[in-house]
Design an enzyme around this catalytic site. Structure first.
Site, PDB file in Angstrom:
ATOM      1  N   SER A 274       0.731  -1.067  -0.187  1.00 34.07           N
ATOM      2  CA  SER A 274      -0.359  -0.180  -0.054  1.00 34.07           C
ATOM      3  C   SER A 274       1.628   1.590   0.082  1.00 34.07           C
ATOM      4  CB  SER A 274      -1.058  -0.003   1.650  1.00 34.07           C
ATOM      5  OG  SER A 274      -1.627   0.917   1.295  1.00 34.07           O
TER       6      SER A 274
ATOM      7  N   ASP B 297      -9.931  -3.372  -5.539  1.00 30.72           N
ATOM      8  CA  ASP B 297      -9.063  -2.616  -4.664  1.00 30.72           C
ATOM      9  C   ASP B 297      -9.979  -1.540  -4.874  1.00 30.72           C
ATOM     10  OD1 ASP B 297      -7.940  -1.149  -2.747  1.00 30.72           O
ATOM     11  OD2 ASP B 297      -5.932  -2.469  -3.156  1.00 30.72           O
TER      12      ASP B 297
ATOM     13  N   HIS C  68      -8.648  -4.535  -1.601  1.00 30.79           N
ATOM     14  CA  HIS C  68      -6.710  -3.765  -0.676  1.00 30.79           C
ATOM     15  C   HIS C  68      -6.510  -5.240   0.520  1.00 30.79           C
ATOM     16  CE1 HIS C  68      -4.037  -0.900   0.051  1.00 30.79           C
ATOM     17  NE2 HIS C  68      -4.610  -0.991   1.463  1.00 30.79           N
TER      18      HIS C  68
END
Length: 736
Positions: A588, A673, A708
């Site tokens: 991330s 995501d 995610h």
């Protein structure tokens, strides 16, 4: 909750969480010998080549081309039953990348299976969490052998009572490729369970209700919520928050009365500032409902008597720029953790009847060397979570000042935290502890006599794990500008510091999120094959206090990257490894870190994994329709301001790909995501492949069913872990 390019908890809310402690550990006790192979993409069929389509952007008098802008799809395109031409082209490209990845990793297929079996073999499959008593019931979750999902249960009065299954997620998830249960909240009278479900992996939850007395599902269903529910004390009124349908910013709080049409629910609060989000919870005392509005650098709280859900909300303290605070209730006062005149935060109190800043009185004053992270309030005790010298501290203090002490922890690097403690009256504190060599443990301490009971420690199956076989160190690295950066290291006994060890360096370094040293059962598969593993506590996190965070954000963001590079070089200088054996991983915002450091110092690393990487910084932060963008201007800057644009563009990984050699790379992403959209890593891959000058491996894994957080089942996600480990080991020539 605050959704960033990681998920950050809004700590002042008291939620009863029934969580299963992750379990497992065991592995072969001998390190594998190996010889490092020569690997390059010429050994495989040609990789996919993404077509280029001209797309120009201009701002601040600067114009640039983005040949891969076409890869971006709208949610409507992804969700449409019939694909248009662009959607087909994007999906075909992603599938081609997955096919190429499978071809490159084909030789590791059986090894991946072995790694998966090894990792799963350490897990106690029929495990159960430590029961948590709340309002007369003991709540816990458990797993059954071979099952992917938890079963959430409770027992009334005594642990010897009959088990009541509230949710069996294994049954609920049948027919879904992705299934996640969000928040759970039981009404004050213990009769109704509010829970939420996401079946897309976009973190948009449908709120549902179950009668725990009859077992029947109520007709009430509320779609597109953030996942949590907060009960008023009348047992029929529920408050919840919803997201903006485009940006997914949590922006509205609603009130629902059971048995009524959810479409008619009353909007009780709307956060109009696009840089703020909002959420709702309840004080531990159960006396007040609390709405919090929050941005990166500012907060504003509202409160309402929980016995009067139709009353008027009151503001604790109006928002001010750079004023952060959070609220807990005790007797006639609010206890507030705040940065007012206190960079590392302090604790103040104020009467509920007069909450403005003029009435705030210090309880725990500011300390330059100690970060105050949070508090837990009991009838007779105040428990404080602090951080000094980069390490967690738990402080216990009686309200009458008859006791004030710190818990002691044995390891050089560790993670310690206050657990769920919903009982206000108790004199016992539940807390968690683990280190890089100590499995996750749940303790309960008598705060009066300091006696401690170990309630549960993560079991390590297989019979070969012994903490004495591993060494944990904490070293301090002198950064380029003189800052001292802690690094937590773990390895199996017997390694030699001769530069030959494969070494995996991990970091995050954003949002003030502290990456503490902790235990991982899966990590043993690396350690027992000779890998050294380390966490670099770089700036941008908050390990060393608030200034550590501020020195790694906005116009100081490059400190995050240079810290990581300096830590990697230090591991080489200390003899742990060499550039031929040094690997890096981050996800991330940590994926942004990976992208930046390989642009800046590609020669230092043999391979990296960038998981769901935030790499297209300028395009993302210019687009305020993308989830999270407006709320993160205080983290990265607003590129509509020229100074921010110039600085962000100077490090944005996608914008700084150049014709040079890069390490071997595995990039992972999820098609659904909502935090870092798939097109960021997909575009980055295409540009790297078109530009780089080496023949090193460059592969991408796009999970077409998840977002995610990856797969929803407890075992499914370990398949990806096995793939990632196999990638690193393939580069090292480790085949078993």
């Amino acid at each position: 909750m605050i959704l960033a390019r990681y998920t950050k908890a809004l700590g002042a809310f008291t939620f009863v969480a029934v969580l299963l402690t992750s379990c497992g550990l065991s592995t072969d006790s001998s390190m594998s010998s190996h010889s490092q192979p020569v690997l390059n993409q010429s050994q495989f069929d040609a990789p996919p080549v993404a077509p280029k389509q001209s797309h120009s952007t201009e701002i601040h008098g600067v114009s640039w081309e983005d040949d891969y802008f076409w890869m971006r799809l709208s949610d409507a395109q992804k969700e449409a039953e019939t694909s248009d031409e662009q959607t087909t082209a994007v999906v075909d490209y992603l599938n081609n990348e997955n096919t190429y990845k499978e071809a490159v990793l084909k030789s590791t297929a059986s090894f991946q299976d072995s790694l998966f079996d090894e990792i799963v073999g350490r897990i106690k499959q029929d495990d159960q969490s430590v029961p948590l008593k709340d309002n007369g019931y003991h709540y816990y979750s458990r797993y059954e052998e071979g099952k992917e999902y938890a079963i959430y249960c409770r027992k009334e009065g005594s642990l010897d009572a009959e088990e009541q299954v509230m949710l069996n997620v294994n049954e609920m998830s049948e027919g879904f490729s992705y299934y996640a249960v969000g928040g759970q909240a039981v009404s004050t009278n213990n009769e109704i369970l509010a829970f939420s479900v996401d079946t897309v992996s976009r973190r948009e939850y449908t709120l549902q209700f179950k009668n725990l007395t009859t077992g029947e599902m109520l007709e009430d269903e509320i779609p597109l919520t953030t996942g949590g529910a907060t009960w008023a004390n009348d047992n029929r009124t529920v408050f919840y928050s919803k997201k903006d349908p485009v940006t997914l910013r949590s922006s509205r709080v609603y009130k629902h009365v059971l048995g009524t049409d959810a479409a008619q629910d009353e909007l009780v609060f709307e956060e109009g500032d696009e840089t703020f989000s909002c959420g709702i919870g309840k004080s531990k005392s159960d006396q007040y409902l609390m709405i919090a509005s929050y941005s990166t650098m500012s907060n504003e709280w509202r409160y309402l008597d929980a016995n009067n859900p139709n009353g008027d909300w009151q503001i604790v303290q109006e928002r001010q720029e750079n004023l952060e605070y959070s609220c807990s209730h005790y007797q006639n006062d609010f206890y507030i953790v705040t940065n007012r005149d206190a960079k590392n935060f302090k604790l103040v109190r104020t009467p509920v009847s007069a909450t403005g800043m003029d009435n705030w009185v210090d309880v725990l004053p500011h300390r330059e060397a100690t970060l105050l992270e949070g508090i837990e309030i009991f009838k007779d005790y105040l428990v404080v979570e602090e951080r000094t010298g980069g390490l967690n501290q738990i402080r216990v203090k009686r309200w009458d000042d008859q006791a004030d002490y710190y818990l002691e922890f044995p390891d050089p690097a560790y993670s310690a935290y206050v657990g769920a403690n919903p009982d206000f009256e108790t004199g016992r504190l539940r807390y968690g502890y683990n280190s890089m060599t100590t499995p996750s443990s749940v303790f309960e301490m008598d705060m009066a006599d300091k006696s401690v009971d170990l309630l549960k420690q993560q079991e390590v199956l297989g019979g070969t794990f012994d903490p004495a076989n591993y060494t944990s160190e904490r070293v301090i690295v002198k950064a380029t500008d003189g800052s001292e950066v802690p690094v937590s290291i773990v390895y199996r006994n017997g390694i030699k510091k001769d530069g030959s060890n494969p070494f995996l360096l991990y970091a995050y370094g954003s949002y003030g999120y502290s990456m503490d040293a902790g235990f991982s059962s899966t990590r043993l598969s690396l350690l027992d094959r000779g890998f050294v593993y380390a966490i670099a506590h770089i700036r941008g996190g908050q390990e060393m206090g608030r200034e550590w965070y501020e020195d790694g954000k906005m116009f100081n963001k490059k400190n995050t990257f240079t810290d990581f590079i300096d830590c990697g070089q230090a591991m080489v200088d200390l003899g742990f490894t060499s550039p031929e054996h040094l690997y890096a991983m981050g996800g991330s915002a940590g994926g942004l870190l990976m992208g930046a450091v390989i642009n800046m110092a590609p020669e230092l690393f043999n391979g990296i994994i960038a998981a769901v990487p935030f790499v297209d910084v300028i395009n993302t932060m210019l687009d305020e329709t993308i989830p999270l963008t407006t709320g993160e201007f205080d983290e990265w800057g607003n590129p509509k301001n020229k100074d921010s644009f110039d600085y962000m563009r100077s490090y944005s990984p996608y914008d700084n790909v150049v014709a040079q050699d890069y390490p071997h790379m595995l990039v992972t992403t999820g098609y659904w995501d909502s935090q870092v959209q798939y097109w960021e890593p997909a575009k980055w891959m295409a540009k790297l492949r078109d530009t780089k000058t080496d023949e090193n491996l460059l592969i991408m894994h796009c999970n077409m069913e998840t977002g995610h957080g990856g797969a929803s089942g407890r075992f499914k996600r370990l398949r990806e872990t096995a793939m990632e480990y196999a990638f690193f080991m393939m580069l090292e020539g480790i085949e078993e």
